[in-house]
Design a protein around this motif. Structure first.
Motif, PDB file in Angstrom:
ATOM      1  N   MET B 106       0.818  -1.211   0.000  1.00 45.42           N
ATOM      2  CA  MET B 106       0.000   0.000   0.000  1.00 45.42           C
ATOM      3  C   MET B 106       0.849   1.257   0.000  1.00 45.42           C
ATOM      4  O   MET B 106       0.562   2.208  -0.711  1.00 45.42           O
ATOM      5  CB  MET B 106      -0.901   0.008   1.233  1.00 45.42           C
ATOM      6  N   MET B 140      -4.160  -5.866 -14.961  1.00 45.75           N
ATOM      7  CA  MET B 140      -5.423  -6.399 -14.471  1.00 45.75           C
ATOM      8  C   MET B 140      -5.762  -7.725 -15.134  1.00 45.75           C
ATOM      9  O   MET B 140      -6.483  -8.537 -14.565  1.00 45.75           O
ATOM     10  CB  MET B 140      -6.550  -5.389 -14.710  1.00 45.75           C
ATOM     11  N   THR B 189       1.607  -4.711  -5.659  1.00 42.07           N
ATOM     12  CA  THR B 189       1.602  -3.293  -6.008  1.00 42.07           C
ATOM     13  C   THR B 189       1.151  -3.101  -7.447  1.00 42.07           C
ATOM     14  O   THR B 189       0.332  -2.242  -7.761  1.00 42.07           O
ATOM     15  CB  THR B 189       3.017  -2.708  -5.835  1.00 42.07           C
ATOM     16  N   MET B 192      -2.724  -3.760  -7.660  1.00 42.83           N
ATOM     17  CA  MET B 192      -3.585  -2.778  -6.992  1.00 42.83           C
ATOM     18  C   MET B 192      -3.445  -1.409  -7.635  1.00 42.83           C
ATOM     19  O   MET B 192      -4.415  -0.673  -7.757  1.00 42.83           O
ATOM     20  CB  MET B 192      -3.287  -2.718  -5.499  1.00 42.83           C
ATOM     21  N   THR B 193      -2.235  -1.060  -8.052  1.00 46.11           N
ATOM     22  CA  THR B 193      -2.037   0.220  -8.709  1.00 46.11           C
ATOM     23  C   THR B 193      -2.921   0.320  -9.943  1.00 46.11           C
ATOM     24  O   THR B 193      -3.561   1.336 -10.184  1.00 46.11           O
ATOM     25  CB  THR B 193      -0.557   0.383  -9.111  1.00 46.11           C
ATOM     26  N   HIS B 195      -5.779  -1.160 -10.577  1.00 46.19           N
ATOM     27  CA  HIS B 195      -7.185  -0.957 -10.223  1.00 46.19           C
ATOM     28  C   HIS B 195      -7.444   0.476  -9.794  1.00 46.19           C
ATOM     29  O   HIS B 195      -8.382   1.125 -10.255  1.00 46.19           O
ATOM     30  CB  HIS B 195      -7.572  -1.900  -9.080  1.00 46.19           C
ATOM     31  N   ILE B 196      -6.632   0.984  -8.881  1.00 47.49           N
ATOM     32  CA  ILE B 196      -6.887   2.310  -8.331  1.00 47.49           C
ATOM     33  C   ILE B 196      -6.681   3.387  -9.390  1.00 47.49           C
ATOM     34  O   ILE B 196      -7.482   4.310  -9.514  1.00 47.49           O
ATOM     35  CB  ILE B 196      -5.981   2.571  -7.105  1.00 47.49           C
ATOM     36  N   VAL B 242     -12.412   2.786  -3.710  1.00 47.10           N
ATOM     37  CA  VAL B 242     -11.644   1.779  -4.436  1.00 47.10           C
ATOM     38  C   VAL B 242     -10.406   1.392  -3.635  1.00 47.10           C
ATOM     39  O   VAL B 242     -10.060   0.211  -3.545  1.00 47.10           O
ATOM     40  CB  VAL B 242     -11.232   2.311  -5.822  1.00 47.10           C
ATOM     41  N   VAL B 243      -9.758   2.403  -3.052  1.00 50.97           N
ATOM     42  CA  VAL B 243      -8.595   2.114  -2.211  1.00 50.97           C
ATOM     43  C   VAL B 243      -9.008   1.187  -1.072  1.00 50.97           C
ATOM     44  O   VAL B 243      -8.328   0.206  -0.774  1.00 50.97           O
ATOM     45  CB  VAL B 243      -7.974   3.419  -1.676  1.00 50.97           C
ATOM     46  N   THR B 246      -9.422  -2.321  -2.218  1.00 47.76           N
ATOM     47  CA  THR B 246      -8.119  -2.921  -2.493  1.00 47.76           C
ATOM     48  C   THR B 246      -7.437  -3.319  -1.184  1.00 47.76           C
ATOM     49  O   THR B 246      -6.854  -4.396  -1.078  1.00 47.76           O
ATOM     50  CB  THR B 246      -7.236  -1.921  -3.254  1.00 47.76           C
ATOM     51  N   TRP B 249      -8.927  -6.342   0.142  1.00 51.71           N
ATOM     52  CA  TRP B 249      -8.478  -7.489  -0.643  1.00 51.71           C
ATOM     53  C   TRP B 249      -7.080  -7.927  -0.191  1.00 51.71           C
ATOM     54  O   TRP B 249      -6.818  -9.108  -0.012  1.00 51.71           O
ATOM     55  CB  TRP B 249      -8.495  -7.082  -2.120  1.00 51.71           C
ATOM     56  N   LEU B 250      -6.227  -6.937   0.064  1.00 52.31           N
ATOM     57  CA  LEU B 250      -4.868  -7.249   0.512  1.00 52.31           C
ATOM     58  C   LEU B 250      -4.875  -7.899   1.884  1.00 52.31           C
ATOM     59  O   LEU B 250      -4.177  -8.872   2.136  1.00 52.31           O
ATOM     60  CB  LEU B 250      -4.036  -5.970   0.590  1.00 52.31           C
TER      61      LEU B 250
END
Lengths: 673, 319
Positions: B106, B140, B189, B192-193, B195-196, B242-243, B246, B249-250
């Motif tokens: 994160m 993704m 990273t 997730m990057t 997606h965000i 969204v964060v 994520t 999810w993490l």
């Protein structure tokens, strides 16, 4: 016109053309060869319907183009500076400083996460020499200058905490922060209530007189233009078709479009339906080689199709783009005859509302458990109205007056808190749509304000119209197709519209489809909720005419809700005036629009802006927005300019009955109203 | 505002309660019980009897649920079927390791995503945007185990910089996880990057086209000031949710990544407990993951409410 002809113009637009690249790669113009000059202290109106390019022109004066647009030719100069040749930094110095904009929709143009005070002091930091420490004081001064009550509190608020009128005033204050020489106003009062609009316009007039600012006022509303501007440019399909003094353009328009536009505006003093202007303007790039207006023009000759008219100067100084400017005077300005209002006996009522009240307050969980009713004052209360077969009842009032709420309750979309809704022959209707029988549903139809939202974008016109026909009459196959075709014919759309999608239709055509859908059910009562408010004025006239024709041929009753008093006047037999969900006055249209009137009706009528340079609004009451009706007494007590005294605060006024079913609810005796 | 807060907390608690019921019921409905599942073929006679005795399976389900729930509230998650150790102890280190991996990802991923999203939006349809958006779509769509394998190939096999597999034991001090943790961190990273940043990009584009951004331009506000003062505070509001998703999810244990890298986190423990048929442990981890989801989303909602004056003042006025 002010004596400024000799001074160098402040804003000079020369032969400006702006366009975008279409899908086929061809450049499509949205502005064509515009020549406009604004001198210091002068106020110029840009008037036209949607798509005429008036806003694009105003923004071009600031050197700004919306995404995708580009300059094809010509230039826009401000104080001699070529606005499209300046660097970003140079533009930043001028915009908001010497040349400021007041946007159309202040609610969306103010940044939602910044307080009003912060947005004003940002303008000060950018464009004034005041030291940082004095900004707070100046912000309050500016808010005071635009006549906002309690300016220091307003400075601490976020945009969404202000009413529409207050937001507009805050935007004006922001524009004034840079002490501009010229103001561009992009439909600054569109979307405001009539009284608020009139107050904002008076404020702008006063500010212009005080500061000597030049103004460019963009509007579709000739009434507002008439009040504010010295000179007017009428725009059509990206061209300036007529330019002259406000008086000349309004009194003796020498272009067929300007004349048609004026004739399509409903006027308070005239009970006739306005004259519709058929057709619609050409899309960008579709204007052809001739005059852009030729398709809709009644006096067009052969030459009009082949040669584009030049802007010619008339002896009066006005400039007009027409081959036949000398023949424009022969065009009709008003509908031929009085359409006639009928006086209808209340005995054959199709709809009667008995002491209807509606409350938006929902009982909480605890209240539901104990079966308690919410104690809040109902939003709408004491509505008793009977509507005769084939009659049109106009409901007027400002936003929040409950007019749409009443329609929703009649349609069964909102449960009333009390009272009855009776339909002739059916007795009391069940309050909610789910409990009504198909036959009861068929008899009451609703047309919404915005056809974009009320028509399913994924259904063809044929599918949209087939739904009520299947549901109420069980039609199918050939019978269904024939009926659909006949319906389209009856709203003056041909059978070739059947396979189109709503997105392929213009706003006026979509609203016709919505009208056809309502009439597919062969209703006894059609509820019209601001059905022409989203339309251009020439299109509005055509829809009003259509509604009137349908009513005549089918003897359908209408409840016609609108904030526009002139539109209501043009269509209604009887008119009811609402304030804060309570009836103030009801009676035949002619009687309601003439004296004696309820003080609120007087305020409303006084605020209407007519497209006439010699009229001025009479502003008698402040335009304070009210959030909820008072618990006791007259609903209008807080704003009434003729308030008698404490009895207005404590006692509900009595109905004062006049001639022909004209009733006014006021403590003041009938003869003194 | 306070009333709102209390209401949201109560709703969150109810959600966790319902989830715990579902988890417990799910395990109950399965044929057999924790002991038959764990002992498999040896589940007979004395062995089964002893196991049931020790796990307290003889009492009625409602009583066991209440005991389990009450225990969970105080941090006692019962004992595992395998070796009968206290689950709280087993889970403790695993949770720490998952938190370590998640927070490292994160710390890099969120700022990077915001930056890239804003850059892509401001240089929309230009080279920077095309590059960023293409890579994001790649990130993704490529399965995590594929990108993990590629990274192992590059950094462990070819370059030999970082071990391709984590051999540190679950209860080792944090420092011992470096540098092995870097590879799983990079994969996470990366995903997730992507997606965000896609959310950030579209909401910044929308805000830049808004009436208020246009108004700011026509007020003479310099470009970067418009971006930072007028656009970003509005555009980043939708990114908060969204964060949060994520992060949830993490924290929920990224099963695939932990398995590929043999990372001793919550996700792998879940998989292990399932393959060991250790129902009490599975049940406990499911509850922890559910609580994390609810908690993070609750935090995101509150943060949105604080950051958005529209919501903030509305609730202040009402409550």
């Amino acid at each position: 016109m002010k004596d400024t002809m000799t001074v160098d113009p402040l804003i000079r637009v020369r032969d400006l053309s702006i366009g975008f690249t279409g899908r086929s790669g061809i450049t499509l113009p949205v502005l064509r060869n515009i020549d406009v000059a604004v001198r210091p202290g002068e106020s110029l109106g840009l008037v036209g319907e949607s798509g005429s390019g008036k806003s694009t022109l105003a923004l071009a004066m600031m050197g700004y183009l919306k995404h995708g647009l580009r300059v094809i030719g010509g230039e826009a100069r401000y104080a001699g500076l070529d606005m499209f040749a300046l660097t970003r930094r140079e533009l930043e110095g001028i915009r908001g400083g010497r040349l400021a904009l007041i946007p159309q929709n202040s609610g969306q143009s103010l940044t939602p996460t910044l307080r009003i005070g912060a947005q004003l002091s940002e303008a000060l930091r950018l464009h004034s020499k005041l030291p940082e420490g004095e900004h707070a004081v100046r912000v309050v001064e500016l808010l005071e200058q635009v006549r906002l009550p309690d300016p220091s509190a307003i400075a601490g608020r976020y945009p969404h905490e202000l009413s529409g009128g207050q937001q507009q005033r805050a935007a004006i204050a922001m524009a004034l922060a840079g002490e501009p020489e010229a103001l561009l106003l992009d439909e600054p009062t569109t979307g405001l209530d009539v009284t608020t609009q009139a107050h904002v316009l008076e404020l702008l007039r006063d500010l212009a007189a005080e500061t000597g600012m030049a103004m460019v006022y963009v509007s579709h509303d000739l009434g507002a233009i008439a009040r504010v501007c010295d000179r007017v440019v009428v725009m059509y399909a990206g061209e300036a078709v007529l330019e002259g003094t406000t008086r000349e353009v309004l009194r003796n328009p020498r272009h067929p479009y300007a004349r048609g536009l004026l004739a399509s505006i409903p006027k308070l003093a005239d009970a006739r339906l306005p004259l519709a202007l058929d057709g619609r303007p050409p899309a960008p790039g579709q204007a052809g080689a001739g005059c852009a207006f030729v398709q809709r023009c009644a006096i067009a000759g052969e030459g009009c199709r082949t040669a584009r008219p030049e802007l010619a100067t008339l002896p009066s100084g006005a400039r007009v783009r027409c081959h036949h400017a000398d023949r424009v005077g022969s065009l009709p300005a008003r509908a031929p005859a009085e359409t006639g209002r009928r006086v209808i006996a209340e005995s054959d009522a199709i709809l009667s509302l008995g002491d209807l009240s509606i409350s938006y307050a929902r009982p909480g969980i605890l209240d539901q458990l104990f079966g308690r009713r919410p104690t809040a004052t109902p939003t709408v209360d004491g509505i008793t109205i009977a509507l005769a077969k084939g009659e049109t009842l106009g409901l007027v009032g400002e936003s929040g007056s409950g007019k749409s709420t009443i329609l929703k309750a009649v349609a069964g979309l909102l449960p009333p808190a009390g009272g009855r809704i009776e339909l002739a022959g059916d007795g009391a209707l069940p309050p909610l749509v789910d409990d009504r029988r198909p036959d009861q549903l068929r008899r009451v139809q609703l047309i919404f304000q915005n056809p974009d939202e009320s028509l399913n974008p994924r259904q063809t016109i044929a599918e949209i119209l087939a739904q009520p026909l299947r549901l109420y009459f069980g039609l199918s196959g050939e019978a269904l197709r024939q009926r659909t075709e006949a319906l389209l014919e009856s709203v003056r759309l041909g059978a070739h519209y059947m396979d189109r999608l709503p997105s392929q239709l213009s706003g006026g055509e979509k609203q016709r489809v919505a009208v056809a859908r309502a009439f597919a059910a062969e209703p006894d009562l059609v509820l019209c909720d601001e059905v022409t408010s989203a339309l251009d004025v020439s299109v509005q006239a055509a829809v009003l005419d259509l509604l009137d024709q349908l009513r005549r041929s089918r003897n359908t009753a209408y409840v016609f809700v609108s904030h526009d008093l002139a539109v209501v006047r043009a269509l209604s037999d009887r008119v009811a005036v609402l304030y804060q969900g309570r009836l103030c006055e009801i009676g035949p249209a002619a009687a309601v629009y003439a004296a004696p009137s309820h003080p609120y009706t007087e305020v409303l009528l006084g605020a209407v802006l007519e497209p006439d340079p010699d009229t001025a609004p009479r502003l008698t009451a402040a335009d304070i927005p009210e959030r909820s009706p008072p618990a006791r007494g007259c609903p209008f007590q807080r704003r009434c300019p003729r308030k008698l005294g404490p009895q207005c605060d404590t006692d509900m006024p009595p109905w004062r009955r006049g001639k022909g079913g004209h009733s006014i609810r006021c403590h003041i005796p009938h003869e003194q109203l | 505002m306070l009333r709102m807060l209390v209401r949201r907390l109560a709703l969150g608690a109810i959600t966790v309660f319902l989830v715990s019921l579902i988890i417990f019921a799910g395990v109950e409905i399965l044929p057999g019980d924790a002991c038959t599942a764990f002992l498999e073929r040896e589940a007979q006679g004395q062995l089964l009897e002893n196991c049931r005795q020790e796990l307290g399976l003889k009492r009625p389900a409602s009583e066991r649920y209440l005991e389990w729930a009450a225990g969970a509230l105080t941090g006692d998650l019962g004992v595992s079927a395998n070796g009968q150790k206290p689950i709280s102890e087993l889970v403790g280190y695993r949770l720490r390791n998952t938190l370590l991996l998640a927070s490292c990802s994160m710390l890099v991923g969120v700022p990077l995503a915001l930056l890239l999203g804003v850059v892509a939006a401001l240089w929309r349809d230009r080279l920077a945007d095309l590059a960023i958006s293409t890579i994001a779509i790649g990130a993704m769509t490529i399965p995590e185990f594929v990108s993990a394998t590629i990274l192992i190939l590059i950094f462990s096999v070819w370059l030999g910089w970082i071990p391709g597999i984590v051999l540190t034991s679950a209860d080792a001090p944090v420092a011992e996880f470096f540098p092995e943790i870097l590879l799983p961190m990079m994969v996470l990273t990366f995903v997730m990057t992507a997606h965000i940043l896609r959310t950030v990009r579209s909401s910044v584009i929308e805000a830049m086209a808004s009436d208020y951004a246009q108004m700011a331009t026509l007020k003479g506000v310099p470009y970067w000031r418009i971006v930072f003062r007028h656009v970003l505070p509005n555009a980043l509001l939708p990114a908060i949710n969204v964060v949060a998703l994520t992060i949830a999810w993490l924290l929920g244990g990224v099963v695939v990544i932990e398995t590929v890298f043999n990372y001793p986190g919550l996700g792998r423990m879940m998989i292990d407990s399932i393959s060991d048929r250790d129902l009490p442990v599975t049940q406990a981890i499911a509850l922890i993951i559910a609580s994390v989801y609810v908690g993070v989303n609750l935090a995101a909602d509150l943060l949105t409410m604080i950051a958005n004056p529209r919501l903030r003042t509305m609730h202040m006025r009402k409550g």
